[in-house]
Design an enzyme around this catalytic site. Structure first.
Site, PDB file in Angstrom:
ATOM      1  N   ARG A  59       0.798  -1.231   0.000  1.00 46.59           N
ATOM      2  CA  ARG A  59       0.000   0.000   0.000  1.00 46.59           C
ATOM      3  C   ARG A  59       0.829   1.278   0.000  1.00 46.59           C
ATOM      4  O   ARG A  59       0.613   2.169  -0.811  1.00 46.59           O
ATOM      5  CB  ARG A  59      -0.901   0.063   1.244  1.00 46.59           C
ATOM      6  CG  ARG A  59      -2.206  -0.608   1.106  1.00 46.59           C
ATOM      7  CD  ARG A  59      -2.560  -1.222   2.434  1.00 46.59           C
ATOM      8  NE  ARG A  59      -1.599  -2.269   2.731  1.00 46.59           N
ATOM      9  CZ  ARG A  59      -1.714  -3.518   2.296  1.00 46.59           C
ATOM     10  NH1 ARG A  59      -2.753  -3.864   1.609  1.00 46.59           N
ATOM     11  NH2 ARG A  59      -0.797  -4.430   2.560  1.00 46.59           N
ATOM     12  N   ARG A 109      11.261   3.615   3.390  1.00 47.20           N
ATOM     13  CA  ARG A 109      10.875   2.602   4.388  1.00 47.20           C
ATOM     14  C   ARG A 109      12.119   1.801   4.718  1.00 47.20           C
ATOM     15  O   ARG A 109      12.887   1.420   3.828  1.00 47.20           O
ATOM     16  CB  ARG A 109       9.782   1.680   3.858  1.00 47.20           C
ATOM     17  CG  ARG A 109       9.537   0.526   4.826  1.00 47.20           C
ATOM     18  CD  ARG A 109       8.319  -0.268   4.508  1.00 47.20           C
ATOM     19  NE  ARG A 109       7.106   0.467   4.832  1.00 47.20           N
ATOM     20  CZ  ARG A 109       5.896  -0.075   4.837  1.00 47.20           C
ATOM     21  NH1 ARG A 109       5.750  -1.355   4.536  1.00 47.20           N
ATOM     22  NH2 ARG A 109       4.835   0.642   5.141  1.00 47.20           N
TER      23      ARG A 109
HETATM   24  N1   CP Z   1      -0.196  -0.125   5.920  1.00 46.82           N
HETATM   25  C1   CP Z   1       0.976  -0.371   5.335  1.00 46.82           C
HETATM   26  O1   CP Z   1       2.004   0.234   5.669  1.00 46.82           O
HETATM   27  O2   CP Z   1       0.928  -1.338   4.383  1.00 46.82           O
HETATM   28  P1   CP Z   1       2.170  -1.808   3.510  1.00 46.82           P
HETATM   29  O3   CP Z   1       3.149  -2.460   4.456  1.00 46.82           O
HETATM   30  O4   CP Z   1       1.608  -2.755   2.494  1.00 46.82           O
HETATM   31  O5   CP Z   1       2.777  -0.578   2.893  1.00 46.82           O
END
Ligand code: CP
Length: 311
Positions: A59, A109
């Site tokens: 996401r 990230r």
């Molecule tokens: N909510 C969220 O951070 O999902 P992802 O890990 O898929 O980015």
């Protein structure tokens, strides 16, 4: 309203004021109208975002990319660092310096908390923390959760938010809880096994900011008070295997659980969800995690990128 986010990094929500949050909400509302009317526009033409994801994501990664596309900008999508020169031993510092030469904003990230903050030391372009480590933050997730709650409960007055599950390792919970300190009439009830309670640093922060919160182990004690039920996944990747196996299946959200919830409540989840919510619950109109919440994530990320990149 003055845009204090312009040119700034978003590594923690701690620096955001109520005005900043209102600005994000207003801009996200505009983005929603824009997308519905014509899909997007060109306001970020000639701006480039580097998405550097050292940890898996569906996401956050794709909604930042989509947000940039909808606003006419370009992007460098790296969501598999195993396919980059990082595996040859390139340092984090060098990687950040290199991508800063290509891009106007870095979205990072990382599996270790503190790396997005560290990146700000190596670059002159804004850094957006897209989730760092087990004990870091996830500011855009916190903002999109808050935006989603505010859509249903305008002004965030006198509502009770129940957060349940692995509260120790959920960076979205951390960012959302800190943001809720800006709304004095909100009550938060944290429900978790003892081993997965909110961390001491978060508890200290919330106390210092006078958030009205309490901690519980039994969901049944509080489920009927919930205006918002924020469900979390047990973060297997950060848990000892024995503990994970022992806790698997606890706090299962099924039809029996949600029967006790108010009719006008909502159920949210950061996703991915695994077993903690049964399939039947997805069809309940109060369950908005696979629909409105995800969509709001895109509007909020469009707003964040626009505010950071456009004065
Ligand atoms: N909510 C969220 O951070 O999902 P992802 O890990 O898929 O980015």
């Amino acid at each position: 309203m003055k845009n204090n986010l312009f040119g700034k990094s978003l590594v923690t929500v701690e620096l955001l004021t109520k005005n900043d949050v209102d600005l994000v909400f207003n801009r996200a509302n505009e983005m929603e109208k824009l997308v519905k009317l014509k899909g997007g526009d060109d306001r970020l033409k000639n701006k480039i975002m580097a998405a550097l994801f050292f940890e898996p994501s569906s996401r956050t990664f794709s909604s930042f990319i989509t947000s940039m596309q909808r606003l006419g900008g370009g992007f460098i999508p790296l969501n598999n660092m195993q396919a980059t020169s990082a595996v040859k031993g390139e340092t984090f510092e060098d990687t950040i310096k290199v991508f800063s030469s290509y891009a106007n904003v870095l979205v990072i990230r990382h599996p270790e908390a503190g790396f997005p903050a560290k990146a700000t030391k190596y670059t002159n372009v804004p850094v957006i923390n897209a989730g760092d480590g087990a004990f870091g933050e996830h500011p855009s997730q916190g903002l999109l959760d808050l935006y989603t709650i505010n859509k249903f409960f305008k002004g965030l007055k006198r509502i009770t938010i129940v957060m349940v599950g692995d509260l120790a390792h959920y960076r979205g919970v951390k960012s959302l809880s800190k943001l809720l300190c800006l709304f004095s009439a909100v009550k938060v009830k944290f429900v978790s096994p003892r081993a997965l309670r909110i961390t001491d640093d978060l508890r200290d922060y919330l106390k210092a900011k006078s958030l009205n919160f309490s901690e519980h182990e039994d969901l049944q004690e509080v489920i009927n008070e919930a205006d918002v039920l924020n469900v979390t996944r047990l973060k297997k990747e950060y848990l000892d295997e024995d503990l994970y196996n022992k806790l698997q299946g606890s706090y299962l959200i099924d039809l029996n659980t949600i029967k006790k919830m108010k009719k006008n409540s909502i159920i949210i989840h950061n996703l991915p969800k695994i077993w903690e919510i049964t399939r039947e619950v997805d069809d309940d109109p109060r369950a908005i995690y696979l629909t409105k919440q995800v969509r709001n994530g895109m509007y909020v990320r469009m707003a964040i990128l626009d505010l950071i990149l456009n004065s």
